[in-house]
Motif scaffolding. Structure first.
Motif: not given
Lengths: 350, 350
Positions: B31, B55-57, B79-81
């Motif tokens: 990203t 995805a946003v790592p 998309d976050i974890h």
């Protein structure tokens, strides 16, 4: 819960009842060309095909069955349209089942004759309906398909024949499943499932899996066939792929692999391809996971027997959701492969 | 009948209620690499992708959203974890929706903070459960997934937030559909469907179509995504292929083609491939049939707008099940193509 269906014997295999859902295909060769047809059937047997159907458009094709049967190892279904003499001839030549729509046969004395010889030889008849059978498009297609099949069954029952398998296929998924859901309740004959003229590989995998899958999930279906405008072996591979996904059959390799995302720091797809090409033909049931990242990898693939997950300049190998080894990225695939081979040997010998 | 779900707005699109089921995908690029990510999203837009997830790592990825958004035309989901700061940062950078599992966030004050800013900006939150979220494998996976989602929803509801989309995915088809059938009755939030880690193209088309298809046929599902270990565009193509097959969307070319059998006397598969490559990108909905033989061809493909069927040294072109032209085999494809182009023009101008 699986629908209750009566057991029908097709050559040496049994379908219906509690027997496993079997995977069929149909040859794409000229049936009269015995060596090409046999070669294709043997290649289908290699990928697990359990019943094979061949088109019988003329007498030469019907007569070829006898020699084809000698060289193959799975039951053979003769696919006949209109001409009842070809049904008789196919049975005499050793066909294990015939596909025939009795309403297509104008001379009703032939029905008596075919039913008699089929009964004597223990050869079941598959009846079915297709949209093509109707001269004009019916207003209610589902009803028309069901009425047509019920009529086919009645014609056979009237001459005291009930060794029957039923199949209703349409190129339309919804029509197919509606008609099958209804016919499943009306009779206890085994049902053969498929979406007809489902198109090229990509399109057929989508349509057939949705349609056949829906029915199987509802407990309906005793044999299945993926119709695909492609090599016949993919029809069989797709069939087993679906049955495995629905826990209806166990068989060889199952790959769980992630689509990758911005978190993935390894080149995953080539590893997925390598696993598939190098281990695609194993016979022991084995679930292999190939995941892009360690964050969710092992946990999400907890049901896998063995897996790998990529990380930053390294990767992990895990078994049943637990990390057993961390290795540098360059060694990841080879280390994984070693563990995989070890596991396959353990499984094969147990 | 479609399940009643509340309407949720994601940027300029609405999902749930009577809105069409939308097709999503997720980028496979880093990203933080803005130009590669934008390029991939634009290629996905080209094949019809309606919502994109990235995805946003880390912070750099969250900050990239602002520039990515300027260059694309469809809503973007971050998309976050685990890290709540990335959720806040993604919203501030213009994410249209965030995927976040509140139970992963240890500091509960952050939940209040994220819910507040999401509400102010009209940004919905997708909550979900994965098998990977559980520290040990639960004995009842379906129940654990549902309980987990119910808990996620409660955490948000408790801080007065209900702009929610729910997603329960498993790599197991049966688990996925059982959990979704239950959650569909418990809440009225829109549901996003998918089979997670569904594997390579072939395997995913089978598993995802069976699982997503089953739910859609039961009226459940507001957005869908095919997870495939392959190019992202195939995820979108598969999505539309399924929605078309189930009559949930109309869109471009639909190919009905037979698998061929011993009756086929023309080389059919290359013609199927040509139609797909030459007309695969048309925008008007059109059903094209490509059949091996005239016996059943036109009748079985009666629902097709136009079709061809092979014969002996000749073929026929038919429209809506009626033969309109018979041509020598060598001219078959070209004549068919002319008629097809004519039909596309008629449709496009009407």
């Amino acid at each position: 819960m699986r629908r209750h269906s009566r057991i029908v014997r097709i050559g040496k295999v049994k379908i219906g009842g509690d027997n496993p859902v079997l995977v069929q295909s149909m040859t794409k060769t000229d049936t009269r060309d015995i060596s090409s047809t046999v070669k294709q059937i043997l290649s289908l047997e290699d990928v697990g095909c359990e019943i094979i159907r061949v088109a019988v458009p003329d007498k030469e094709a019907a007569n070829a069955i006898s020699e084809i049967k000698k060289q193959i190892h799975i039951p053979l279904i003769a696919d006949i349209h209109f001409d009842p003499r070809l049904a008789e001839l196919s049975i005499l030549n050793g066909a294990d089942k015939i596909r025939l729509n009795p309403s297509n046969i104008e001379d009703k004395e032939w029905i008596v004759k075919i039913a008699k010889i089929a009964k004597e030889r223990g050869v079941p008849i598959r009846v079915g309906a297709n949209l093509g059978s109707f001269k004009v498009r019916p207003t209610n297609v589902v009803k028309a398909l069901i009425d047509s099949v019920a009529n086919e069954i009645k014609i056979l029952n009237d001459v005291d024949f009930d060794d029957i398998v039923v199949s209703i296929k349409s190129s339309d998924v919804i029509t197919t499943l509606q008609a099958n859901m209804k016919i499943a309740k009306m009779f206890d004959y085994p049902l053969h499932l498929g979406i007809t003229e489902a198109g090229p590989l990509f399109e057929s995998l989508v349509k057939s899996s949705a349609g056949i899958g829906y029915l199987l999930i509802n407990g309906i279906g005793d044999t299945i066939r993926y119709s695909i405008s492609d090599e016949p072996t993919v029809e069989v591979e797709a069939g087993f792929s679906l049955l495995k996904a629905l826990h209806l059959r166990e068989r060889g390799l199952t790959i769980i692999s992630c689509p990758t995302c911005g978190r993935c720091e390894i080149d995953l797809f080539p590893m997925v391809k390598r696993v598939k090409s190098e281990f695609g033909n194993i016979s022991v049931p084995l679930k292999v996971a190939i995941m892009g990242c360690v964050v969710n990898g092992p946990g999400e693939a907890r049901d896998a027997d063995i897996g790998l997950a990529g990380g930053k300049h390294s990767g992990v190998i895990f078994k049943h959701g637990k990390i057993v080894k961390t290795v540098p990225e360059k060694d990841l695939y080879n280390e994984f492969k070693k563990e995989l081979i070890k596991l396959i040997k353990e499984r094969s010998s147990s």
